[in-house]
Design a protein around this motif. Sequence first.
Motif, PDB file in Angstrom:
ATOM      1  N   ASN A 139       1.027  12.612  -3.160  1.00 50.52           N
ATOM      2  CA  ASN A 139       0.785  13.945  -3.707  1.00 50.52           C
ATOM      3  C   ASN A 139       2.122  14.653  -3.854  1.00 50.52           C
ATOM      4  OD1 ASN A 139      -0.258  16.363  -4.539  1.00 50.52           O
ATOM      5  ND2 ASN A 139      -1.337  16.815  -2.640  1.00 50.52           N
ATOM      6  N   LEU A 140       2.611  14.687  -5.084  1.00 49.00           N
ATOM      7  CA  LEU A 140       3.872  15.360  -5.415  1.00 49.00           C
ATOM      8  C   LEU A 140       3.595  16.325  -6.564  1.00 49.00           C
ATOM      9  CD1 LEU A 140       6.148  12.191  -5.315  1.00 49.00           C
ATOM     10  CD2 LEU A 140       6.014  13.973  -3.582  1.00 49.00           C
ATOM     11  N   PRO A 141       3.087  17.530  -6.243  1.00 44.08           N
ATOM     12  CA  PRO A 141       2.703  18.477  -7.296  1.00 44.08           C
ATOM     13  C   PRO A 141       3.831  18.799  -8.262  1.00 44.08           C
ATOM     14  CG  PRO A 141       2.124  19.333  -5.110  1.00 44.08           C
ATOM     15  CD  PRO A 141       2.882  18.061  -4.908  1.00 44.08           C
ATOM     16  N   GLU A 142       5.064  18.871  -7.759  1.00 47.34           N
ATOM     17  CA  GLU A 142       6.199  19.196  -8.625  1.00 47.34           C
ATOM     18  C   GLU A 142       6.462  18.126  -9.682  1.00 47.34           C
ATOM     19  OE1 GLU A 142       7.771  17.127  -4.937  1.00 47.34           O
ATOM     20  OE2 GLU A 142       6.275  18.653  -5.349  1.00 47.34           O
ATOM     21  N   LEU A 143       5.924  16.915  -9.454  1.00 47.40           N
ATOM     22  CA  LEU A 143       6.067  15.833 -10.431  1.00 47.40           C
ATOM     23  C   LEU A 143       4.762  15.549 -11.167  1.00 47.40           C
ATOM     24  CD1 LEU A 143       8.186  13.317  -8.284  1.00 47.40           C
ATOM     25  CD2 LEU A 143       9.001  14.988  -9.953  1.00 47.40           C
ATOM     26  N   GLY A 144       3.728  16.314 -10.850  1.00 50.16           N
ATOM     27  CA  GLY A 144       2.420  16.090 -11.477  1.00 50.16           C
ATOM     28  C   GLY A 144       1.736  14.825 -10.982  1.00 50.16           C
ATOM     29  N   ILE A 145       2.053  14.405  -9.749  1.00 51.90           N
ATOM     30  CA  ILE A 145       1.487  13.173  -9.202  1.00 51.90           C
ATOM     31  C   ILE A 145       0.502  13.511  -8.086  1.00 51.90           C
ATOM     32  CG2 ILE A 145       2.020  11.071  -7.907  1.00 51.90           C
ATOM     33  CD1 ILE A 145       4.731  11.099  -9.424  1.00 51.90           C
ATOM     34  N   LYS A 146      -0.710  13.050  -8.265  1.00 49.05           N
ATOM     35  CA  LYS A 146      -1.738  13.131  -7.227  1.00 49.05           C
ATOM     36  C   LYS A 146      -2.611  11.905  -7.430  1.00 49.05           C
ATOM     37  CE  LYS A 146      -5.289  15.929  -5.109  1.00 49.05           C
ATOM     38  NZ  LYS A 146      -4.932  16.742  -3.982  1.00 49.05           N
ATOM     39  N   GLN A 147      -2.423  10.923  -6.567  1.00 48.27           N
ATOM     40  CA  GLN A 147      -3.115   9.658  -6.739  1.00 48.27           C
ATOM     41  C   GLN A 147      -3.327   8.976  -5.392  1.00 48.27           C
ATOM     42  OE1 GLN A 147      -0.254   8.009  -9.431  1.00 48.27           O
ATOM     43  NE2 GLN A 147       1.067   7.217  -7.816  1.00 48.27           N
ATOM     44  N   ILE A 148      -4.366   8.177  -5.335  1.00 44.69           N
ATOM     45  CA  ILE A 148      -4.643   7.332  -4.175  1.00 44.69           C
ATOM     46  C   ILE A 148      -4.075   5.955  -4.498  1.00 44.69           C
ATOM     47  CG2 ILE A 148      -6.449   6.256  -2.757  1.00 44.69           C
ATOM     48  CD1 ILE A 148      -6.496   9.249  -2.440  1.00 44.69           C
ATOM     49  N   ILE A 149      -3.370   5.363  -3.528  1.00 50.60           N
ATOM     50  CA  ILE A 149      -2.903   3.992  -3.734  1.00 50.60           C
ATOM     51  C   ILE A 149      -3.503   3.101  -2.649  1.00 50.60           C
ATOM     52  CG2 ILE A 149      -0.761   4.657  -4.883  1.00 50.60           C
ATOM     53  CD1 ILE A 149       0.665   3.791  -2.219  1.00 50.60           C
ATOM     54  N   ILE A 150      -3.818   1.892  -3.056  1.00 48.13           N
ATOM     55  CA  ILE A 150      -4.275   0.863  -2.126  1.00 48.13           C
ATOM     56  C   ILE A 150      -3.451  -0.377  -2.447  1.00 48.13           C
ATOM     57  CG2 ILE A 150      -6.225  -0.500  -1.287  1.00 48.13           C
ATOM     58  CD1 ILE A 150      -8.040   1.702  -2.612  1.00 48.13           C
ATOM     59  N   GLU A 151      -2.585  -0.741  -1.514  1.00 45.82           N
ATOM     60  CA  GLU A 151      -1.687  -1.886  -1.717  1.00 45.82           C
ATOM     61  C   GLU A 151      -2.039  -2.970  -0.713  1.00 45.82           C
ATOM     62  OE1 GLU A 151       2.226   0.499  -3.356  1.00 45.82           O
ATOM     63  OE2 GLU A 151       2.110   0.076  -1.211  1.00 45.82           O
ATOM     64  N   THR A 152      -2.137  -4.199  -1.212  1.00 44.89           N
ATOM     65  CA  THR A 152      -2.451  -5.348  -0.363  1.00 44.89           C
ATOM     66  C   THR A 152      -1.246  -6.282  -0.352  1.00 44.89           C
ATOM     67  OG1 THR A 152      -4.775  -5.157  -0.947  1.00 44.89           O
ATOM     68  CG2 THR A 152      -4.065  -7.244   0.040  1.00 44.89           C
ATOM     69  N   TYR A 153      -0.757  -6.573   0.837  1.00 44.29           N
ATOM     70  CA  TYR A 153       0.433  -7.402   1.037  1.00 44.29           C
ATOM     71  C   TYR A 153       0.079  -8.631   1.874  1.00 44.29           C
ATOM     72  CZ  TYR A 153       3.156  -3.185  -0.103  1.00 44.29           C
ATOM     73  OH  TYR A 153       3.698  -2.067  -0.713  1.00 44.29           O
ATOM     74  N   ILE A 154       0.855  -9.689   1.680  1.00 45.29           N
ATOM     75  CA  ILE A 154       0.786 -10.884   2.525  1.00 45.29           C
ATOM     76  C   ILE A 154       2.121 -11.032   3.229  1.00 45.29           C
ATOM     77  CG2 ILE A 154       0.640 -13.419   2.522  1.00 45.29           C
ATOM     78  CD1 ILE A 154      -2.016 -12.187   1.965  1.00 45.29           C
ATOM     79  N   LYS A 155       2.094 -11.237   4.538  1.00 47.21           N
ATOM     80  CA  LYS A 155       3.318 -11.405   5.319  1.00 47.21           C
ATOM     81  C   LYS A 155       3.920 -12.774   5.047  1.00 47.21           C
ATOM     82  CE  LYS A 155       5.254 -10.576   9.857  1.00 47.21           C
ATOM     83  NZ  LYS A 155       4.967 -10.131  11.235  1.00 47.21           N
ATOM     84  N   LEU A 156       5.222 -12.793   4.783  1.00 46.65           N
ATOM     85  CA  LEU A 156       5.914 -14.057   4.545  1.00 46.65           C
ATOM     86  C   LEU A 156       6.237 -14.713   5.879  1.00 46.65           C
ATOM     87  CD1 LEU A 156       8.369 -12.991   1.698  1.00 46.65           C
ATOM     88  CD2 LEU A 156       6.085 -13.988   1.509  1.00 46.65           C
ATOM     89  N   LYS A 157       6.202 -15.980   5.908  1.00 52.85           N
ATOM     90  CA  LYS A 157       6.489 -16.744   7.141  1.00 52.85           C
ATOM     91  C   LYS A 157       7.971 -16.933   7.296  1.00 52.85           C
ATOM     92  CE  LYS A 157       2.061 -18.110   7.758  1.00 52.85           C
ATOM     93  NZ  LYS A 157       1.271 -17.029   8.064  1.00 52.85           N
TER      94      LYS A 157
END
Length: 157
Positions: A139-157
């Motif tokens: 949420n960055l109102p000064e940039l016009g950004i309001k969004q939900i993010i869902i990021e899925t990562y896999i841990k590297l070995k």
Amino acid sequence: MKNLTKQLTLGLALVFGLTSCSSKSEKKVESNQKLSGTYRLIESKTIKGKDTIVAFTDTLKTEMFKMFNDDHFSFFNHDKEKGKGKEPLFVSGGGTYSLKGSQYQENLQYCSMREWENNTFHFVLTQKGDTLIQKGEENLPELGIKQIIIETYIKLK
């Protein structure tokens, strides 16, 4: 009998005192040991209002990595065509973070998108084996950004 009761009470008080007196930094390191490492993004969802954008399922064109140590994170996202393709891309950033249970907070100190610097973002982290899911609001109102993010990562070995 009174002597035995006193010893038992003293012993229980000592055990309770020792188990409850770990410092905050010890708990932080302990909870972050599972988080420390390098992760590769396998999917990203951005929800803006009623629109959902799914990205990074095609890792042939772009890739993103996120790294954690005990109290800092960093990330970079780039195209695999070394900036020579139709859509050149390079975004990086980093800063400090805190993790309390599943509550994760990023303090973005440095970013190639400079207007994002010096902002704090709150997320919920879920770990399942080597999979890390990060969900929260940007949420960055000064940039016009309001969004939900869902990021899925896999841990590297």
